[in-house]
Design a protein around this motif. Structure first.
Motif, PDB file in Angstrom:
ATOM      1  N   LYS A  23     -17.313  -3.831  36.679  1.00  0.00           N
ATOM      2  CA  LYS A  23     -16.209  -4.679  36.537  1.00  0.00           C
ATOM      3  C   LYS A  23     -15.791  -5.375  37.064  1.00  0.00           C
ATOM      4  O   LYS A  23     -14.960  -5.898  36.508  1.00  0.00           O
ATOM      5  N   SER A  24     -15.493  -4.895  38.664  1.00  0.00           N
ATOM      6  CA  SER A  24     -14.777  -5.789  39.589  1.00  0.00           C
ATOM      7  C   SER A  24     -15.830  -7.038  39.538  1.00  0.00           C
ATOM      8  O   SER A  24     -15.963  -7.288  40.766  1.00  0.00           O
ATOM      9  N   TYR A  25     -17.083  -6.600  39.311  1.00  0.00           N
ATOM     10  CA  TYR A  25     -17.682  -7.669  40.081  1.00  0.00           C
ATOM     11  C   TYR A  25     -18.472  -8.578  39.222  1.00  0.00           C
ATOM     12  O   TYR A  25     -18.365  -8.514  38.097  1.00  0.00           O
ATOM     13  N   PRO A  26     -19.496  -9.556  39.066  1.00  0.00           N
ATOM     14  CA  PRO A  26     -19.985 -10.214  38.277  1.00  0.00           C
ATOM     15  C   PRO A  26     -20.632 -10.330  37.794  1.00  0.00           C
ATOM     16  O   PRO A  26     -21.754  -8.449  37.737  1.00  0.00           O
ATOM     17  N   VAL A  27     -20.753 -10.522  36.486  1.00  0.00           N
ATOM     18  CA  VAL A  27     -21.455  -9.711  35.065  1.00  0.00           C
ATOM     19  C   VAL A  27     -22.646  -9.719  35.604  1.00  0.00           C
ATOM     20  O   VAL A  27     -23.708  -8.784  34.894  1.00  0.00           O
ATOM     21  N   GLU A  28     -23.608 -10.253  36.623  1.00  0.00           N
ATOM     22  CA  GLU A  28     -24.995 -10.440  37.017  1.00  0.00           C
ATOM     23  C   GLU A  28     -25.055  -9.111  37.488  1.00  0.00           C
ATOM     24  O   GLU A  28     -26.651  -8.625  37.416  1.00  0.00           O
ATOM     25  N   PHE A  29     -24.746  -8.681  38.052  1.00  0.00           N
ATOM     26  CA  PHE A  29     -24.683  -7.087  38.112  1.00  0.00           C
ATOM     27  C   PHE A  29     -25.537  -5.806  37.339  1.00  0.00           C
ATOM     28  O   PHE A  29     -26.047  -5.305  37.770  1.00  0.00           O
ATOM     29  N   ALA A  30     -24.518  -6.409  35.802  1.00  0.00           N
ATOM     30  CA  ALA A  30     -24.546  -5.406  35.218  1.00  0.00           C
ATOM     31  C   ALA A  30     -25.869  -5.626  34.258  1.00  0.00           C
ATOM     32  O   ALA A  30     -26.360  -4.400  33.565  1.00  0.00           O
ATOM     33  N   ARG A  55     -29.807 -15.902  42.526  1.00  0.00           N
ATOM     34  CA  ARG A  55     -29.392 -17.075  42.882  1.00  0.00           C
ATOM     35  C   ARG A  55     -28.423 -18.182  41.759  1.00  0.00           C
ATOM     36  O   ARG A  55     -28.401 -19.041  42.698  1.00  0.00           O
ATOM     37  N   ASP A  56     -28.389 -17.697  40.755  1.00  0.00           N
ATOM     38  CA  ASP A  56     -27.599 -18.793  39.853  1.00  0.00           C
ATOM     39  C   ASP A  56     -26.272 -18.651  40.417  1.00  0.00           C
ATOM     40  O   ASP A  56     -25.404 -19.126  40.598  1.00  0.00           O
ATOM     41  N   LEU A  57     -25.680 -17.145  40.027  1.00  0.00           N
ATOM     42  CA  LEU A  57     -25.078 -16.792  40.736  1.00  0.00           C
ATOM     43  C   LEU A  57     -24.431 -17.282  42.328  1.00  0.00           C
ATOM     44  O   LEU A  57     -23.260 -17.730  42.417  1.00  0.00           O
ATOM     45  N   PHE A  58     -25.265 -16.960  43.431  1.00  0.00           N
ATOM     46  CA  PHE A  58     -25.022 -17.683  44.757  1.00  0.00           C
ATOM     47  C   PHE A  58     -24.582 -19.160  44.360  1.00  0.00           C
ATOM     48  O   PHE A  58     -23.635 -19.007  45.319  1.00  0.00           O
ATOM     49  N   THR A  59     -25.092 -19.412  43.700  1.00  0.00           N
ATOM     50  CA  THR A  59     -24.845 -21.537  43.734  1.00  0.00           C
ATOM     51  C   THR A  59     -23.816 -21.304  42.305  1.00  0.00           C
ATOM     52  O   THR A  59     -22.584 -22.238  43.372  1.00  0.00           O
ATOM     53  N   ARG A  60     -23.358 -21.046  41.929  1.00  0.00           N
ATOM     54  CA  ARG A  60     -22.359 -20.745  41.392  1.00  0.00           C
ATOM     55  C   ARG A  60     -20.969 -20.666  41.743  1.00  0.00           C
ATOM     56  O   ARG A  60     -19.877 -21.191  41.820  1.00  0.00           O
ATOM     57  N   GLU A  61     -21.063 -19.618  42.778  1.00  0.00           N
ATOM     58  CA  GLU A  61     -19.889 -19.526  43.671  1.00  0.00           C
ATOM     59  C   GLU A  61     -20.229 -20.099  45.008  1.00  0.00           C
ATOM     60  O   GLU A  61     -18.870 -19.826  46.081  1.00  0.00           O
ATOM     61  N   GLY A  62     -20.772 -20.860  44.813  1.00  0.00           N
ATOM     62  CA  GLY A  62     -20.924 -21.819  45.858  1.00  0.00           C
ATOM     63  C   GLY A  62     -20.612 -21.444  47.350  1.00  0.00           C
ATOM     64  O   GLY A  62     -20.602 -22.009  48.166  1.00  0.00           O
ATOM     65  N   ALA A  63     -21.720 -20.262  47.685  1.00  0.00           N
ATOM     66  CA  ALA A  63     -21.924 -19.946  48.802  1.00  0.00           C
ATOM     67  C   ALA A  63     -23.416 -20.500  49.052  1.00  0.00           C
ATOM     68  O   ALA A  63     -24.355 -21.230  48.862  1.00  0.00           O
ATOM     69  N   GLN A  64     -23.944 -19.839  50.515  1.00  0.00           N
ATOM     70  CA  GLN A  64     -24.677 -21.317  51.838  1.00  0.00           C
ATOM     71  C   GLN A  64     -25.500 -20.839  51.854  1.00  0.00           C
ATOM     72  O   GLN A  64     -24.493 -19.408  53.206  1.00  0.00           O
ATOM     73  N   LEU A  65     -27.137 -21.003  51.746  1.00  0.00           N
ATOM     74  CA  LEU A  65     -27.566 -19.549  52.980  1.00  0.00           C
ATOM     75  C   LEU A  65     -26.646 -20.319  54.608  1.00  0.00           C
ATOM     76  O   LEU A  65     -27.034 -21.579  54.811  1.00  0.00           O
ATOM     77  N   GLU A  66     -26.874 -19.145  55.673  1.00  0.00           N
ATOM     78  CA  GLU A  66     -26.661 -19.628  56.852  1.00  0.00           C
ATOM     79  C   GLU A  66     -27.944 -19.169  57.633  1.00  0.00           C
ATOM     80  O   GLU A  66     -27.244 -19.890  59.086  1.00  0.00           O
ATOM     81  N   PHE A  67     -29.057 -18.563  56.897  1.00  0.00           N
ATOM     82  CA  PHE A  67     -30.704 -18.535  57.785  1.00  0.00           C
ATOM     83  C   PHE A  67     -29.602 -17.557  59.780  1.00  0.00           C
ATOM     84  O   PHE A  67     -30.840 -17.976  60.130  1.00  0.00           O
ATOM     85  N   LEU A  68     -28.779 -17.020  59.157  1.00  0.00           N
ATOM     86  CA  LEU A  68     -28.535 -16.297  60.867  1.00  0.00           C
ATOM     87  C   LEU A  68     -28.711 -14.405  59.940  1.00  0.00           C
ATOM     88  O   LEU A  68     -28.223 -13.881  58.835  1.00  0.00           O
TER      89      LEU A  68
END
Length: 70
Positions: A23-30, A55-68
């Motif tokens: 319930k407190s996470y994005p719908v993609e987890f459910a 991947r769509d969730l990652f993009t929608r949330e504005g996350a970026q790959l840091e490669f770390l």
């Protein structure tokens, strides 16, 4: 009774435990949990679909790959 069975039960109010867990996470987890739970033993998972929803969730949330990697 194993813990996975308990996780997928429905309580007295008709609310599935997966909805409570997510319930407190994005719908993609459910969606992920529902998809995996619906697979039969001999079905092959659609890994492309599963990667795409996150991947769509990652993009929608504005996350970026840091490669770390630690």
């Amino acid at each position: 009774m194993n813990s996975l069975h308990v996780c997928w039960c429905t309580n007295d109010w008709g609310i599935s435990c997966q909805k409570v867990l997510c319930k407190s996470y994005p719908v993609e987890f459910a969606s992920y949990l529902h998809y995996c739970h619906s697979l039969t033993f001999d079905q092959r998972p659609d890994y492309g679909f599963l990667k795409r929803i996150f991947r769509d969730l990652f993009t929608r949330e504005g996350a970026q790959l840091e490669f770390l990697y630690h």
